[in-house]
Design a protein around this motif. Structure first.
Motif, PDB file in Angstrom:
ATOM      1  N   ASP A  46       0.863  -1.184   0.000  1.00  0.00           N
ATOM      2  CA  ASP A  46       0.000   0.000   0.000  1.00  0.00           C
ATOM      3  C   ASP A  46       0.898   1.232   0.000  1.00  0.00           C
ATOM      4  O   ASP A  46       1.681   1.419   0.930  1.00  0.00           O
ATOM      5  N   ARG A  47       0.789   2.035  -1.041  1.00  0.00           N
ATOM      6  CA  ARG A  47       1.699   3.158  -1.227  1.00  0.00           C
ATOM      7  C   ARG A  47       1.649   4.152  -0.062  1.00  0.00           C
ATOM      8  O   ARG A  47       2.682   4.564   0.459  1.00  0.00           O
ATOM      9  N   GLN A  48       0.459   4.535   0.361  1.00  0.00           N
ATOM     10  CA  GLN A  48       0.326   5.523   1.436  1.00  0.00           C
ATOM     11  C   GLN A  48       0.907   4.990   2.736  1.00  0.00           C
ATOM     12  O   GLN A  48       1.626   5.684   3.445  1.00  0.00           O
ATOM     13  N   LEU A  49       0.612   3.747   3.038  1.00  0.00           N
ATOM     14  CA  LEU A  49       1.134   3.137   4.248  1.00  0.00           C
ATOM     15  C   LEU A  49       2.657   3.020   4.181  1.00  0.00           C
ATOM     16  O   LEU A  49       3.351   3.279   5.166  1.00  0.00           O
ATOM     17  N   ALA A  50       3.175   2.666   3.003  1.00  0.00           N
ATOM     18  CA  ALA A  50       4.633   2.558   2.830  1.00  0.00           C
ATOM     19  C   ALA A  50       5.295   3.919   3.028  1.00  0.00           C
ATOM     20  O   ALA A  50       6.368   4.011   3.634  1.00  0.00           O
ATOM     21  N   GLU A  51       4.651   4.980   2.559  1.00  0.00           N
ATOM     22  CA  GLU A  51       5.201   6.321   2.761  1.00  0.00           C
ATOM     23  C   GLU A  51       5.229   6.678   4.249  1.00  0.00           C
ATOM     24  O   GLU A  51       6.199   7.257   4.740  1.00  0.00           O
ATOM     25  N   ASP A  52       4.170   6.317   4.956  1.00  0.00           N
ATOM     26  CA  ASP A  52       4.125   6.580   6.400  1.00  0.00           C
ATOM     27  C   ASP A  52       5.233   5.821   7.133  1.00  0.00           C
ATOM     28  O   ASP A  52       5.914   6.377   8.005  1.00  0.00           O
ATOM     29  N   VAL A  53       5.413   4.556   6.774  1.00  0.00           N
ATOM     30  CA  VAL A  53       6.442   3.740   7.427  1.00  0.00           C
ATOM     31  C   VAL A  53       7.835   4.245   7.059  1.00  0.00           C
ATOM     32  O   VAL A  53       8.739   4.239   7.890  1.00  0.00           O
ATOM     33  N   LEU A  54       8.000   4.717   5.835  1.00  0.00           N
ATOM     34  CA  LEU A  54       9.299   5.273   5.432  1.00  0.00           C
ATOM     35  C   LEU A  54       9.645   6.480   6.305  1.00  0.00           C
ATOM     36  O   LEU A  54      10.790   6.621   6.743  1.00  0.00           O
ATOM     37  N   GLN A  55       8.660   7.308   6.575  1.00  0.00           N
ATOM     38  CA  GLN A  55       8.903   8.465   7.454  1.00  0.00           C
ATOM     39  C   GLN A  55       9.311   7.990   8.848  1.00  0.00           C
ATOM     40  O   GLN A  55      10.270   8.509   9.433  1.00  0.00           O
ATOM     41  N   ASP A  56       8.611   6.996   9.370  1.00  0.00           N
ATOM     42  CA  ASP A  56       8.982   6.433  10.682  1.00  0.00           C
ATOM     43  C   ASP A  56      10.402   5.878  10.648  1.00  0.00           C
ATOM     44  O   ASP A  56      11.157   6.008  11.623  1.00  0.00           O
ATOM     45  N   THR A  57      10.749   5.257   9.538  1.00  0.00           N
ATOM     46  CA  THR A  57      12.087   4.673   9.385  1.00  0.00           C
ATOM     47  C   THR A  57      13.153   5.756   9.519  1.00  0.00           C
ATOM     48  O   THR A  57      14.131   5.590  10.262  1.00  0.00           O
ATOM     49  N   TYR A  58      12.966   6.869   8.820  1.00  0.00           N
ATOM     50  CA  TYR A  58      13.978   7.931   8.888  1.00  0.00           C
ATOM     51  C   TYR A  58      13.986   8.654  10.239  1.00  0.00           C
ATOM     52  O   TYR A  58      15.027   9.151  10.655  1.00  0.00           O
ATOM     53  N   LEU A  59      12.861   8.678  10.921  1.00  0.00           N
ATOM     54  CA  LEU A  59      12.883   9.219  12.288  1.00  0.00           C
ATOM     55  C   LEU A  59      13.742   8.328  13.183  1.00  0.00           C
ATOM     56  O   LEU A  59      14.529   8.814  14.001  1.00  0.00           O
ATOM     57  N   THR A  60      13.604   7.017  12.990  1.00  0.00           N
ATOM     58  CA  THR A  60      14.431   6.076  13.761  1.00  0.00           C
ATOM     59  C   THR A  60      15.902   6.226  13.385  1.00  0.00           C
ATOM     60  O   THR A  60      16.781   6.216  14.261  1.00  0.00           O
ATOM     61  N   VAL A  61      16.169   6.376  12.093  1.00  0.00           N
ATOM     62  CA  VAL A  61      17.560   6.545  11.642  1.00  0.00           C
ATOM     63  C   VAL A  61      18.151   7.798  12.281  1.00  0.00           C
ATOM     64  O   VAL A  61      19.284   7.784  12.772  1.00  0.00           O
ATOM     65  N   TRP A  62      17.413   8.884  12.297  1.00  0.00           N
ATOM     66  CA  TRP A  62      17.903  10.122  12.893  1.00  0.00           C
ATOM     67  C   TRP A  62      18.233   9.925  14.375  1.00  0.00           C
ATOM     68  O   TRP A  62      19.278  10.352  14.856  1.00  0.00           O
ATOM     69  N   ARG A  63      17.325   9.222  15.083  1.00  0.00           N
ATOM     70  CA  ARG A  63      17.543   9.007  16.517  1.00  0.00           C
ATOM     71  C   ARG A  63      18.656   8.006  16.817  1.00  0.00           C
ATOM     72  O   ARG A  63      19.348   8.128  17.821  1.00  0.00           O
ATOM     73  N   LYS A  64      18.840   7.011  15.938  1.00  0.00           N
ATOM     74  CA  LYS A  64      19.777   5.925  16.245  1.00  0.00           C
ATOM     75  C   LYS A  64      21.033   5.910  15.364  1.00  0.00           C
ATOM     76  O   LYS A  64      21.830   4.966  15.468  1.00  0.00           O
ATOM     77  N   ALA A  65      21.203   6.910  14.546  1.00  0.00           N
ATOM     78  CA  ALA A  65      22.374   6.919  13.649  1.00  0.00           C
ATOM     79  C   ALA A  65      23.681   6.831  14.429  1.00  0.00           C
ATOM     80  O   ALA A  65      24.657   6.251  13.955  1.00  0.00           O
ATOM     81  N   SER A  66      23.695   7.377  15.621  1.00  0.00           N
ATOM     82  CA  SER A  66      24.933   7.331  16.432  1.00  0.00           C
ATOM     83  C   SER A  66      25.277   5.901  16.861  1.00  0.00           C
ATOM     84  O   SER A  66      26.427   5.603  17.175  1.00  0.00           O
TER      85      SER A  66
END
Length: 185
Positions: A46-66
């Motif tokens: 589902d494109r919309q759901l995938a876009e939402d999860v992608l945003q969550d993914t990058y929020l996690t990357v930002w928080r855990k990149a260290s």
């Protein structure tokens, strides 16, 4: 245009993003978002759901990149793992997978199935026809079924039964008259 980064360059950008460097984070996003979106879309369908999860993914990357450790995994493997896990988490959460139409639109959706009354009528008609066919002589019943259900011509039936064409036409005509009489009674 999406930058092409080597493994080392991506690892360096992730490390810098882990230190709060927004430009490095943007570089990571631009270099990997298409791939990670594909991962999310493949899992969620589902494109919309995938876009939402992608945003969550990058929020996690930002928080855990260290916490990224280039000696334990490649940067893309680390990122894909996050995207995959977030997608699976969304599936498990029971979030609706497809956006559904409002209930008000239901009257516009046609049901292709026949009405129950039509099914019963058709079933009754078929039973009645079979009962009436059973009243005919075996050979007449056979040629009528073959002519009308298999689409065999009278001429081909006459050849098959080794009778003149006129005889075949007479058998079928008399049989159909008996059927009609039976069905009308």
């Amino acid at each position: 245009m999406t930058p092409m980064l080597t493994r080392d360059e991506l690892a360096l950008a992730l490390g810098q993003a882990g230190e709060g460097n927004r430009a490095a984070f943007k570089t990571v996003y631009e270099a990997t978002s298409a791939k990670l979106f594909g991962v999310c879309l493949r899992i969620l369908s589902d494109r919309q759901l995938a876009e939402d999860v992608l945003q969550d993914t990058y929020l996690t990357v930002w928080r855990k990149a260290s916490s990224f450790d280039a000696t334990r995994a490649s940067p893309i493997t680390w990122l894909v793992t996050i995207a995959r896990n977030r997608s699976i988490d969304r599936l498990r959460s029971g979030a609706p997978m497809k956006r559904s139409a409002p209930v008000e639109d239901a009257h516009d959706l046609a049901d292709a199935a026949p009405l129950a009354s039509e099914v019963v009528e058709t079933h009754d008609d078929v039973n009645r026809l079979n009962l009436c066919l059973d009243t005919l002589e075996d050979k007449v019943r056979g040629v009528i079924r073959t002519a009308f259900m298999d689409g065999i011509t009278y001429d081909a039936l006459a050849t098959r039964e080794n009778v003149p064409l006129g005889t075949m036409k007479s058998w079928i005509r008399r049989g159909l008259l008996k059927l009609r009489s039976c069905l009308e009674s």
